[in-house]
Write a protein that holds these residues in place. Structure first.
Motif, PDB file in Angstrom:
ATOM      1  N   ASP A  65       0.781  -1.156   0.090  1.00  9.06           N
ATOM      2  CA  ASP A  65      -0.108  -0.015   0.005  1.00  9.06           C
ATOM      3  C   ASP A  65       0.727   1.502  -0.003  1.00  9.06           C
ATOM      4  O   ASP A  65       2.146   1.388  -0.387  1.00  9.06           O
ATOM      5  CB  ASP A  65      -0.995   0.056   1.191  1.00  9.06           C
ATOM      6  N   GLU A  66       0.329   2.707   0.191  1.00 11.10           N
ATOM      7  CA  GLU A  66       0.810   3.590   0.027  1.00 11.10           C
ATOM      8  C   GLU A  66       1.973   3.801   1.107  1.00 11.10           C
ATOM      9  O   GLU A  66       2.694   4.782   1.132  1.00 11.10           O
ATOM     10  CB  GLU A  66       0.139   4.873   0.219  1.00 11.10           C
ATOM     11  N   ASN A  67       1.866   3.061   2.424  1.00 13.89           N
ATOM     12  CA  ASN A  67       2.853   3.018   3.313  1.00 13.89           C
ATOM     13  C   ASN A  67       3.924   1.849   3.489  1.00 13.89           C
ATOM     14  O   ASN A  67       4.450   1.751   4.161  1.00 13.89           O
ATOM     15  CB  ASN A  67       2.027   2.988   4.808  1.00 13.89           C
ATOM     16  N   LEU A  68       3.837   1.365   2.225  1.00 13.84           N
ATOM     17  CA  LEU A  68       4.885   0.299   2.031  1.00 13.84           C
ATOM     18  C   LEU A  68       4.446  -0.918   3.011  1.00 13.84           C
ATOM     19  O   LEU A  68       5.286  -1.773   3.379  1.00 13.84           O
ATOM     20  CB  LEU A  68       6.152   0.759   1.966  1.00 13.84           C
ATOM     21  N   GLU A  69       3.156  -1.226   3.436  1.00 13.89           N
ATOM     22  CA  GLU A  69       2.656  -2.299   4.040  1.00 13.89           C
ATOM     23  C   GLU A  69       2.219  -3.332   3.234  1.00 13.89           C
ATOM     24  O   GLU A  69       1.612  -2.953   2.165  1.00 13.89           O
ATOM     25  CB  GLU A  69       1.563  -1.910   4.986  1.00 13.89           C
ATOM     26  N   MET A  70       2.372  -4.521   3.519  1.00 17.53           N
ATOM     27  CA  MET A  70       1.962  -5.712   2.703  1.00 17.53           C
ATOM     28  C   MET A  70       0.252  -5.467   3.021  1.00 17.53           C
ATOM     29  O   MET A  70      -0.323  -5.605   4.085  1.00 17.53           O
ATOM     30  CB  MET A  70       2.286  -6.957   3.056  1.00 17.53           C
ATOM     31  N   THR A  71      -0.527  -5.934   1.575  1.00 20.31           N
ATOM     32  CA  THR A  71      -1.879  -5.802   1.830  1.00 20.31           C
ATOM     33  C   THR A  71      -2.370  -6.518   0.543  1.00 20.31           C
ATOM     34  O   THR A  71      -1.585  -6.915  -0.168  1.00 20.31           O
ATOM     35  CB  THR A  71      -2.306  -4.118   1.695  1.00 20.31           C
ATOM     36  N   ASN A  72      -3.753  -6.845   0.353  1.00 25.90           N
ATOM     37  CA  ASN A  72      -4.229  -7.459  -0.722  1.00 25.90           C
ATOM     38  C   ASN A  72      -3.665  -8.721  -0.943  1.00 25.90           C
ATOM     39  O   ASN A  72      -3.478  -9.312  -1.956  1.00 25.90           O
ATOM     40  CB  ASN A  72      -4.385  -6.742  -2.098  1.00 25.90           C
ATOM     41  N   PHE A  73      -3.824  -9.829   0.109  1.00 24.36           N
ATOM     42  CA  PHE A  73      -3.110 -10.984  -0.015  1.00 24.36           C
ATOM     43  C   PHE A  73      -4.030 -11.887  -0.634  1.00 24.36           C
ATOM     44  O   PHE A  73      -5.226 -11.836  -0.643  1.00 24.36           O
ATOM     45  CB  PHE A  73      -3.072 -11.561   1.476  1.00 24.36           C
ATOM     46  N   GLN A  74      -3.460 -12.607  -1.697  1.00 25.41           N
ATOM     47  CA  GLN A  74      -4.256 -13.689  -2.421  1.00 25.41           C
ATOM     48  C   GLN A  74      -3.583 -14.885  -2.644  1.00 25.41           C
ATOM     49  O   GLN A  74      -2.012 -14.860  -2.406  1.00 25.41           O
ATOM     50  CB  GLN A  74      -4.303 -12.912  -3.759  1.00 25.41           C
ATOM     51  N   GLU A  75      -4.241 -16.125  -2.563  1.00 20.21           N
ATOM     52  CA  GLU A  75      -3.653 -17.233  -2.529  1.00 20.21           C
ATOM     53  C   GLU A  75      -2.887 -17.514  -3.788  1.00 20.21           C
ATOM     54  O   GLU A  75      -3.409 -16.903  -4.919  1.00 20.21           O
ATOM     55  CB  GLU A  75      -4.900 -18.405  -2.449  1.00 20.21           C
ATOM     56  N   LEU A  76      -1.919 -18.473  -3.909  1.00 22.88           N
ATOM     57  CA  LEU A  76      -1.300 -18.998  -5.108  1.00 22.88           C
ATOM     58  C   LEU A  76      -2.397 -19.572  -6.020  1.00 22.88           C
ATOM     59  O   LEU A  76      -3.173 -20.455  -5.424  1.00 22.88           O
ATOM     60  CB  LEU A  76       0.000 -19.496  -4.682  1.00 22.88           C
ATOM     61  N   GLU A  77      -2.346 -19.419  -7.268  1.00 25.77           N
ATOM     62  CA  GLU A  77      -3.260 -20.119  -8.072  1.00 25.77           C
ATOM     63  C   GLU A  77      -3.081 -21.372  -8.785  1.00 25.77           C
ATOM     64  O   GLU A  77      -3.939 -22.243  -9.038  1.00 25.77           O
ATOM     65  CB  GLU A  77      -3.751 -18.841  -9.213  1.00 25.77           C
ATOM     66  N   THR A  78      -1.827 -21.720  -9.093  1.00 26.15           N
ATOM     67  CA  THR A  78      -1.519 -22.625 -10.039  1.00 26.15           C
ATOM     68  C   THR A  78      -0.522 -23.508  -9.259  1.00 26.15           C
ATOM     69  O   THR A  78       0.341 -23.127  -8.501  1.00 26.15           O
ATOM     70  CB  THR A  78      -0.865 -22.194 -11.307  1.00 26.15           C
ATOM     71  N   GLU A  79      -0.515 -24.646  -9.856  1.00 22.88           N
ATOM     72  CA  GLU A  79       0.877 -25.587  -9.222  1.00 22.88           C
ATOM     73  C   GLU A  79       2.211 -25.231  -9.609  1.00 22.88           C
ATOM     74  O   GLU A  79       3.133 -25.236  -9.176  1.00 22.88           O
ATOM     75  CB  GLU A  79       0.541 -26.955  -9.957  1.00 22.88           C
ATOM     76  N   GLU A  80       2.168 -24.435 -10.854  1.00 22.63           N
ATOM     77  CA  GLU A  80       3.403 -24.081 -11.494  1.00 22.63           C
ATOM     78  C   GLU A  80       4.001 -22.863 -10.422  1.00 22.63           C
ATOM     79  O   GLU A  80       5.064 -22.573 -10.067  1.00 22.63           O
ATOM     80  CB  GLU A  80       3.265 -23.562 -12.870  1.00 22.63           C
ATOM     81  N   GLU A  81       2.914 -22.018 -10.066  1.00 23.39           N
ATOM     82  CA  GLU A  81       3.240 -21.044  -9.068  1.00 23.39           C
ATOM     83  C   GLU A  81       3.628 -21.603  -7.626  1.00 23.39           C
ATOM     84  O   GLU A  81       4.704 -21.075  -7.202  1.00 23.39           O
ATOM     85  CB  GLU A  81       2.152 -20.176  -8.913  1.00 23.39           C
TER      86      GLU A  81
END
Length: 172
Positions: free
Chosen positions: A54-70
């Protein structure tokens, strides 16, 4: 250094997570983490998510990994990290003349198709230009390389070479 913690909403509720390592690819930023319980004890289980800053350089908008390759890519990065910072980075082998030689571990990995573990290594005290070697291995109870074996088939060599190429790409 203070440990970096973040909250992650899961299907089992909100969990406190400890950042173990973050890295970026061309497409996403990733965080490898462990869960921390209410008493502050860290779980042995490791997982990963994608995130944005985010604008404060904090981690946000967490998303699960989508593929086996990932997942495979994240696992490879994690294993490389472990290999890089593990303390015991050498093993002893016996050469063709029966002499013990000290070998430096460059990378260790498993190939499930063959049910074997592999090591890419160099020979200590050998000319820098002598190159890298690869072998399958059996580990001792403490996880150290106990014995190495030649790679048996062309199919095995191709898989080992693919891993070696991935390792070279991540070191660029």
């Amino acid at each position: 250094m203070d440990q970096q913690l973040f909250k992650l909403e899961t299907e089992n509720g909100i969990k406190t997570c400890k950042v173990l390592f973050t890295f970026d690819t061309d497409d996403h930023s990733y965080c490898i983490y462990s869960i921390v319980d209410e008493e502050g004890n860290e779980s042995d289980e490791i997982s990963a998510v994608r995130y944005e800053l985010d604008e404060n350089l904090e981690m946000t908008n967490f998303q699960e990994l989508e593929t086996e390759e990932e997942w495979d890519m994240v696992e490879e990065v994690y294993n490389t990290l472990i290999d890089t910072f593990s303390e015991d980075k050498t093993f002893t082998a016996v050469d063709e003349e029966g002499n013990e030689v000290e070998c430096k571990i460059v990378h260790q990995f498993a190939i499930e198709d063959f049910g074997k573990s592999y090591v890419i290594y160099s020979i200590e005290n050998e000319d820098e230009n002598s190159g890298l070697y690869a072998a399958s291995y059996v580990s001792s109870e403490d996880g150290a390389i106990q014995e190495i074996f030649p790679i048996e088939s062309e199919e095995e060599w191709k898989k080992v070479e693919q891993t070696f190429e991935l390792l070279n790409q991540s070191n660029r």
